[in-house]
Design a protein around this motif. Structure first.
Motif, PDB file in Angstrom:
ATOM      1  N   VAL A  62       8.733  -7.554  -2.101  1.00  0.00           N
ATOM      2  CA  VAL A  62       8.913  -7.287  -0.749  1.00  0.00           C
ATOM      3  C   VAL A  62       9.135  -8.648   0.032  1.00  0.00           C
ATOM      4  CG1 VAL A  62       7.946  -6.412   1.353  1.00  0.00           C
ATOM      5  CG2 VAL A  62       7.211  -5.274  -0.663  1.00  0.00           C
ATOM      6  N   LEU A  63      10.252  -8.687   0.926  1.00  0.00           N
ATOM      7  CA  LEU A  63      10.860  -9.815   1.552  1.00  0.00           C
ATOM      8  C   LEU A  63      10.471  -9.339   3.153  1.00  0.00           C
ATOM      9  CD1 LEU A  63      13.992 -10.777   0.048  1.00  0.00           C
ATOM     10  CD2 LEU A  63      11.677 -11.751  -0.544  1.00  0.00           C
ATOM     11  N   PRO A  64       9.185 -10.009   3.926  1.00  0.00           N
ATOM     12  CA  PRO A  64       9.016  -9.333   5.023  1.00  0.00           C
ATOM     13  C   PRO A  64       9.326 -10.206   6.308  1.00  0.00           C
ATOM     14  CG  PRO A  64       6.809 -10.508   4.222  1.00  0.00           C
ATOM     15  CD  PRO A  64       7.992 -11.024   3.119  1.00  0.00           C
ATOM     16  N   MET A  65      10.289 -11.223   5.864  1.00  0.00           N
ATOM     17  CA  MET A  65      10.423 -12.404   6.770  1.00  0.00           C
ATOM     18  C   MET A  65      11.121 -12.084   8.070  1.00  0.00           C
ATOM     19  SD  MET A  65      11.029 -13.445   3.494  1.00  0.00           S
ATOM     20  CE  MET A  65      12.658 -14.142   3.235  1.00  0.00           C
ATOM     21  N   ALA A  66      11.576 -10.719   8.277  1.00  0.00           N
ATOM     22  CA  ALA A  66      12.042 -10.295   9.460  1.00  0.00           C
ATOM     23  C   ALA A  66      11.008 -10.034  10.442  1.00  0.00           C
ATOM     24  CB  ALA A  66      13.114  -8.961   9.268  1.00  0.00           C
ATOM     25  N   SER A  67       9.757  -9.705   9.754  1.00  0.00           N
ATOM     26  CA  SER A  67       8.598  -9.238  10.684  1.00  0.00           C
ATOM     27  C   SER A  67       7.996 -10.192  11.448  1.00  0.00           C
ATOM     28  CB  SER A  67       7.662  -8.246   9.882  1.00  0.00           C
ATOM     29  OG  SER A  67       6.550  -7.785  10.624  1.00  0.00           O
ATOM     30  N   GLU A  68       7.307  -9.884  12.787  1.00  0.00           N
ATOM     31  CA  GLU A  68       6.339 -10.862  13.434  1.00  0.00           C
ATOM     32  C   GLU A  68       5.220 -10.975  12.707  1.00  0.00           C
ATOM     33  OE1 GLU A  68       6.328  -9.670  17.427  1.00  0.00           O
ATOM     34  OE2 GLU A  68       7.831 -11.127  18.006  1.00  0.00           O
ATOM     35  N   GLU A  69       4.828  -9.693  11.864  1.00  0.00           N
ATOM     36  CA  GLU A  69       3.363  -9.838  11.443  1.00  0.00           C
ATOM     37  C   GLU A  69       3.857  -9.233   9.911  1.00  0.00           C
ATOM     38  OE1 GLU A  69       1.227  -6.616  13.324  1.00  0.00           O
ATOM     39  OE2 GLU A  69       0.986  -7.817  15.155  1.00  0.00           O
ATOM     40  N   PRO A  70       4.289 -10.496   9.200  1.00  0.00           N
ATOM     41  CA  PRO A  70       4.578 -10.149   7.728  1.00  0.00           C
ATOM     42  C   PRO A  70       3.511  -9.506   7.024  1.00  0.00           C
ATOM     43  CG  PRO A  70       4.481 -12.347   8.265  1.00  0.00           C
ATOM     44  CD  PRO A  70       4.402 -11.779   9.495  1.00  0.00           C
ATOM     45  N   ASP A  71       2.560  -9.990   6.979  1.00  0.00           N
ATOM     46  CA  ASP A  71       1.327  -9.162   6.272  1.00  0.00           C
ATOM     47  C   ASP A  71       1.112  -7.972   6.465  1.00  0.00           C
ATOM     48  OD1 ASP A  71       0.882 -11.987   5.165  1.00  0.00           O
ATOM     49  OD2 ASP A  71      -0.858 -12.671   6.598  1.00  0.00           O
ATOM     50  N   SER A  72       1.016  -7.480   7.595  1.00  0.00           N
ATOM     51  CA  SER A  72       0.936  -6.027   8.084  1.00  0.00           C
ATOM     52  C   SER A  72       2.065  -5.428   7.648  1.00  0.00           C
ATOM     53  CB  SER A  72       0.818  -5.948   9.426  1.00  0.00           C
ATOM     54  OG  SER A  72      -0.347  -6.618   9.983  1.00  0.00           O
ATOM     55  N   SER A  73       3.165  -5.885   7.770  1.00  0.00           N
ATOM     56  CA  SER A  73       4.350  -5.218   7.226  1.00  0.00           C
ATOM     57  C   SER A  73       4.378  -4.816   5.584  1.00  0.00           C
ATOM     58  CB  SER A  73       5.774  -5.918   7.560  1.00  0.00           C
ATOM     59  OG  SER A  73       6.891  -5.351   7.031  1.00  0.00           O
ATOM     60  N   PHE A  74       3.933  -5.785   4.917  1.00  0.00           N
ATOM     61  CA  PHE A  74       3.786  -5.888   3.450  1.00  0.00           C
ATOM     62  C   PHE A  74       2.827  -4.772   3.326  1.00  0.00           C
ATOM     63  CE2 PHE A  74       1.566  -7.125  -0.385  1.00  0.00           C
ATOM     64  CZ  PHE A  74       2.306  -6.857  -1.285  1.00  0.00           C
ATOM     65  N   LEU A  75       1.557  -4.887   3.795  1.00  0.00           N
ATOM     66  CA  LEU A  75       0.557  -3.848   3.461  1.00  0.00           C
ATOM     67  C   LEU A  75       0.770  -2.556   3.730  1.00  0.00           C
ATOM     68  CD1 LEU A  75      -2.733  -5.901   4.764  1.00  0.00           C
ATOM     69  CD2 LEU A  75      -2.119  -5.246   2.290  1.00  0.00           C
ATOM     70  N   TYR A  76       1.563  -2.124   4.724  1.00  0.00           N
ATOM     71  CA  TYR A  76       1.877  -0.828   4.968  1.00  0.00           C
ATOM     72  C   TYR A  76       2.836  -0.422   4.088  1.00  0.00           C
ATOM     73  CZ  TYR A  76       4.120   3.011   7.828  1.00  0.00           C
ATOM     74  OH  TYR A  76       4.565   4.364   7.991  1.00  0.00           O
ATOM     75  N   PHE A  77       3.903  -1.042   3.548  1.00  0.00           N
ATOM     76  CA  PHE A  77       4.773  -0.670   2.528  1.00  0.00           C
ATOM     77  C   PHE A  77       3.871  -0.523   1.174  1.00  0.00           C
ATOM     78  CE2 PHE A  77       7.284  -1.929  -1.172  1.00  0.00           C
ATOM     79  CZ  PHE A  77       8.513  -0.811  -1.020  1.00  0.00           C
ATOM     80  N   LYS A  78       3.117  -1.406   0.826  1.00  0.00           N
ATOM     81  CA  LYS A  78       2.193  -1.569  -0.628  1.00  0.00           C
ATOM     82  C   LYS A  78       1.311  -0.421  -0.611  1.00  0.00           C
ATOM     83  CE  LYS A  78      -0.710  -4.279  -3.290  1.00  0.00           C
ATOM     84  NZ  LYS A  78      -1.958  -3.631  -3.569  1.00  0.00           N
ATOM     85  N   ASN A  79       0.577   0.176   0.654  1.00  0.00           N
ATOM     86  CA  ASN A  79      -0.341   1.267   0.532  1.00  0.00           C
ATOM     87  C   ASN A  79       0.320   2.403   0.295  1.00  0.00           C
ATOM     88  OD1 ASN A  79      -2.539  -0.511   1.241  1.00  0.00           O
ATOM     89  ND2 ASN A  79      -2.336  -0.094   3.386  1.00  0.00           N
ATOM     90  N   GLN A  80       1.909   2.597   0.894  1.00  0.00           N
ATOM     91  CA  GLN A  80       2.598   3.869   0.803  1.00  0.00           C
ATOM     92  C   GLN A  80       3.089   3.993  -0.915  1.00  0.00           C
ATOM     93  OE1 GLN A  80       6.043   4.182   2.772  1.00  0.00           O
ATOM     94  NE2 GLN A  80       6.259   6.565   2.554  1.00  0.00           N
ATOM     95  N   ILE A  81       3.560   2.721  -1.049  1.00  0.00           N
ATOM     96  CA  ILE A  81       4.381   2.866  -2.505  1.00  0.00           C
ATOM     97  C   ILE A  81       3.184   2.934  -3.761  1.00  0.00           C
ATOM     98  CG2 ILE A  81       5.968   1.440  -4.020  1.00  0.00           C
ATOM     99  CD1 ILE A  81       7.080   2.703  -1.522  1.00  0.00           C
ATOM    100  N   GLU A  82       2.259   2.135  -3.654  1.00  0.00           N
ATOM    101  CA  GLU A  82       1.206   2.110  -4.810  1.00  0.00           C
ATOM    102  C   GLU A  82       0.687   3.427  -5.013  1.00  0.00           C
ATOM    103  OE1 GLU A  82      -1.795  -0.744  -3.913  1.00  0.00           O
ATOM    104  OE2 GLU A  82      -2.723   0.728  -2.371  1.00  0.00           O
TER     105      GLU A  82
END
Length: 283
Positions: A62-82
């Motif tokens: 996951v490349l979250p560099m567009a987001s103001e909150e990259p950690d939150s963006s990643f966790l939202y994606f990860k929690n769904q995909i896992e």
């Protein structure tokens, strides 16, 4: 000079072999999974995983560099995909200081699914443009990986990326109030898809004026508006639509006239197509 039948057959053999290898190389190229933003349903994410054809040891970056909150963006994606896959999911939140870390660049290049988050496409390209990250994404795609993105992650797929800003009106609006030439601001994107302009959140934010403006600035391009919770899956020149809503495609058919008054535009003939899940079209 005599040319024997056997030499002709040998030459034909190598010609056929060359074209076969070319076709194999084309068919082995990666896919683009371009989401128009909004909600990402589990069904849509299952489709993304299926398209990616992940094998046992493959992983997702996951490349979250567009987001103001990259950690939150990643966790939202990860929690769904896992919930949908057992494959490893990692975040590479690159900045300029990380470009020298060859092990990260190599890992990005070898990822079989790369997901680019939403946010601000300008922020993403400020980090990526003219760097080893840009090159690694292209190499991954060339070698058969799926490059996915949503919202800002959709915009960056293009060679000419819509920034969201207008040249003639400094006030940001979700769409444009008028159809004018010389009003669309674009910047260099990833250029994973050529001769195409992509706009996102399309029906939800009523962005027809903005996409028509893009078509004016790039009259030979195919202009694609992707609605929320909807994706286009691009493989070579074939495009398939999936998701909850629709995709609008604009093409200039018969030329564009420009008025010197207020930069207004006339379009004599415009082709507009609308596609829903399961339908396909060619670029």
């Amino acid at each position: 000079m005599k040319v024997t039948a056997s030499k002709i057959l040998i030459n034909l053999f190598f010609i056929i072999l060359f074209f076969n290898n070319s076709l194999i190389a084309q068919s082995s190229r990666g896919k683009l999974f371009i989401i128009g933003g909004g909600e990402r349903t589990d069904n849509l994410m299952r489709k993304m995983l299926a398209v990616s054809h992940l094998k046992k040891d493959d992983y997702i970056v996951v490349l979250p560099m567009a987001s103001e909150e990259p950690d939150s963006s990643f966790l939202y994606f990860k929690n769904q995909i896992e919930k949908l896959t057992e494959h490893t999911i990692v975040m590479f939140n690159f900045n300029k200081s990380m470009l020298s870390k060859k092990e990260l660049i190599d890992s990005l290049e070898k990822a079989k699914l790369i997901f680019i988050s939403g946010g601000d496409q300008n922020r993403f390209m400020d980090v990526v443009n003219n760097t080893s990250i840009f090159t690694a994404i292209h190499l991954a795609y060339k070698n058969g990986s799926t490059i996915a993105g949503t919202s800002a992650g959709a915009a960056v797929m293009c060679e000419h990326m819509i920034t969201g800003n207008q040249k003639l009106d400094t006030n940001y609006t979700a769409t444009f109030n008028k159809i004018q030439y010389n009003n669309l601001e674009t910047k260099k994107g990833l250029a994973l898809i050529k001769n195409v302009i992509i706009d996102q959140h399309f029906l939800k934010r009523n962005r027809y004026n903005r996409l028509v403006t893009a078509m004016i600035e790039f009259p030979s391009y195919t202009c694609i508006g992707i609605d929320e919770a909807t994706t286009i899956i691009v493989h070579n020149k074939e495009v398939e639509v999936a998701g909850e809503s629709e995709v609008v495609v604009l093409k200039n058919i018969n030329g564009i006239s420009k008025s010197s008054k207020n930069n207004l535009v006339g379009i004599k003939k415009l082709e507009i197509s609308v596609y829903y899940e399961g339908q396909k079209f060619r670029l």
